[in-house]
Design an enzyme around this catalytic site. Structure first.
Site, PDB file in Angstrom:
ATOM      1  N   CYS A 143      22.832  16.266  17.351  1.00  0.00           N
ATOM      2  CA  CYS A 143      23.998  15.375  17.457  1.00  0.00           C
ATOM      3  C   CYS A 143      25.191  15.983  18.193  1.00  0.00           C
ATOM      4  CB  CYS A 143      24.475  14.976  16.063  1.00  0.00           C
ATOM      5  SG  CYS A 143      23.193  14.379  14.959  1.00  0.00           S
TER       6      CYS A 143
ATOM      7  N   HIS B 112      31.747  13.490  14.739  1.00  0.00           N
ATOM      8  CA  HIS B 112      30.893  14.678  14.574  1.00  0.00           C
ATOM      9  C   HIS B 112      30.990  15.675  15.728  1.00  0.00           C
ATOM     10  CE1 HIS B 112      26.928  16.281  12.618  1.00  0.00           C
ATOM     11  NE2 HIS B 112      28.012  16.967  12.293  1.00  0.00           N
TER      12      HIS B 112
HETATM   13 CA    CA Z   1      21.759  12.562  16.073  1.00  0.00          CA
END
Ligand code: CA
Length: 510
Positions: A92, A146
């Site tokens: 991510c 994130h």
């Molecule tokens: Ca991801």
């Protein structure tokens, strides 16, 4: 003049801070002609999903065939350009930071995702929203971030005018609340209290440029199942508000789905033919895509908007069956194709020709220079640091365009793993997915292996990377090794940066 070939043709380097690229002169002229018809720079909608697989969509061979029809994504693909070799990073945060900076993880420093309030993020990088903002764009981030929860790395401090979403990743809000996964926390008052004192925000937030984030709502499991709906409404409102302002905009819409664990909204529960939470979530994501496109059409902005649809990495197979579909080897967390080959749809009705597919290389780091070129602001690309991205605007816009990128480089954390050129991929190291080393086929479970000799795979003949073809194809060795040496050589002048996993000074008692 000989015809173009990605392995045989030469690239051009325009500056020591720039990745060399192909120059397709006729294609550039054709794209310029198309772009000249546009009265203004395009709006840019990035629709980024989480852990959704290359094969999940009907237009990539999944859809109905794997129990989750995706009519809206398929329609978008039919109306634009379907990229079959679009590359993310293995997980991510590295992928998202690469999209935001135009740089590989070994330069922006997010080699892996920060979890549970770990310090470190995008702070100090020059970002896409910052540069588009300077070029006159309104910039909006919605959904998953994130790329750092520390204040200086939050979206409203790295270039976005407004942010509405959560700062970390789906499972961090839910796993310790679910007795199926964490009975030892759910049934222990002491551990529940311990989790609640960890330095991460358990709420989703709203923030305006330069200000502090304010909590909107705690992300309990019932709230989590509503997030994609809430975030879709926020983006629909944004799109409607922008119509008629005369200003171009960037909307970075990052969905919660379909990261594990999926708790579909009631409306979608059991509604996919597969009747599985992951597949039900895909149905919702497909409908949300359709709603955002409808919103653009209704407000008369569809032909002024470039839409890029993708996923931030391959399927997370350690959480199977709550995971995606890829026809490639291995999964998220690895540099096998299953970890990093992601869907890539480009739509811009009237400017990008409908019904096209291309296997040309497109990297997440290409988005920043491409977007700046379309905004007429290429001169804003920073000169004081290495930019790995290449301007691919003419690849996207010229009918039948070719990629300007010669190599995709595979990085596994701080380890250089290999490179692809044309249909060939050379690997010098990778995460092992052999059953003798890993309990499952998941990319995070493997052992880092440095091969005794490079391995060469032909991704057309062998998309599952099972047959090392090196000994029969030695003519390629030096060309690929030159590509490696040149790429790795850039780090001598521009040293790597490391944000995650540093020994930071921390005064808290353990
Ligand atoms: Ca991801």
């Amino acid at each position: 003049m000989t015809s173009f070939d990605p392995i045989a043709s030469q690239t051009v380097r325009t500056a020591e801070t720039r990745e060399p690229g192909f120059v397709h002169a006729a294609q550039r002229a054709a794209a310029a002609q198309r772009l000249a018809k546009r009265k203004r720079p395009p709006n840019i909608l990035v629709f980024l999903m989480d852990d959704v697989g290359w094969g999940d969509f009907g237009c990539y061979g999944g859809g109905v065939a794997v129990g989750a029809p995706t009519p809206h994504f398929d329609r978008l693909a039919a109306g634009g350009l379907r990229l079959t070799s679009c590359y993310s990073e293995p997980s991510c945060s590295p992928s998202r930071a690469t999209l935001m900076t135009g740089r590989v993880p070994n330069r922006h420093g997010l080699h892996r995702p920060p979890m549970y309030g770990e310090p470190g993020g995008l702070q100090g990088e020059v970002t896409l929203p910052q540069l588009l903002g300077e070029a006159g764009y309104t910039t909006q981030a919605v959904g998953k971030w994130h790329i750092g929860e520390n204040e200086a790395s939050q979206p409203q401090h790295v270039g976005f005018d407004d942010f509405y979403g959560f700062l970390s990743v789906s499972d961090m809000y839910s796993e310790w609340r679910d007795p199926q996964f964490f009975p030892e926390i759910v049934y222990s008052a002491a551990r529940t209290e311990w989790i609640k004192n960890m330095p991460f925000n358990r709420c989703f937030v709203h923030a305006k440029k330069g200000g502090a984030a304010s909590n909107v709502e705690e992300v309990t499991i019932p709230v989590l199942s509503q997030l994609d709906e809430k975030w879709c409404r926020y983006s629909e409102d944004f799109i409607q508000r922008q119509a008629g302002t005369g200003k171009p905009w960037l909307l970075y819409h990052c969905t919660r789905g379909a990261h594990f664990d999926n708790y579909p909204a009631e409306k979608y529960l059991g509604k996919s033919p597969a009747k599985h939470p992951y597949k039900d979530t895909l149905l919702e994501l497909d409908e949300i895509m359709g709603r955002l496109v409808a919103s653009l059409a209704k407000s008369g902005q569809l032909e002024d908007t470039l839409i890029f649809v993708s996923s931030d990495n391959g399927p997370h197979m350690e959480t199977w069956p709550d995971s995606a579909f890829t026809p490639f080897r291995c999964a998220k967390g690895s540099t096998w194709e299953g970890g990093v080959r992601v869907p890539g749809l480009m739509s811009w009705p009237g400017t990008i020709e409908a019904g096209q597919s291309s296997d040309g290389l497109f990297d997440f780091n290409d988005l920043l220079p491409t977007a700046l070129a379309l905004a007429g602001a290429s001169e804003k690309l920073p000169q004081d640091r290495y930019i790995d991205g290449i301007d691919q605007s003419d690849f996207l816009v010229a009918p039948g365009g070719l990629s300007n990128r010669k190599y995709h480089y595979y990085w596994l954390g701080t380890t250089f793993s290999g490179l692809r050129c044309g249909e060939y991929k050379m690997l010098i190291s990778a995460a092992s997915d052999a059953p003798t080393d890993a309990a499952g086929p998941g990319g995070f479970t493997g052992v880092l292996e440095r091969f005794a000799y490079p391995r060469l795979y032909n991704l057309y003949l062998d998309p599952k990377e099972q047959h090392n073809y090196l000994t029969r194809k030695l003519a390629y060795v030096e060309a690929f090794q030159l590509g490696m040496r040149t790429h790795l050589g850039t780090f001598r002048k521009f040293p790597p940066k490391r944000v995650m996993g540093l020994k930071v000074k921390d005064e808290r008692a353990g």
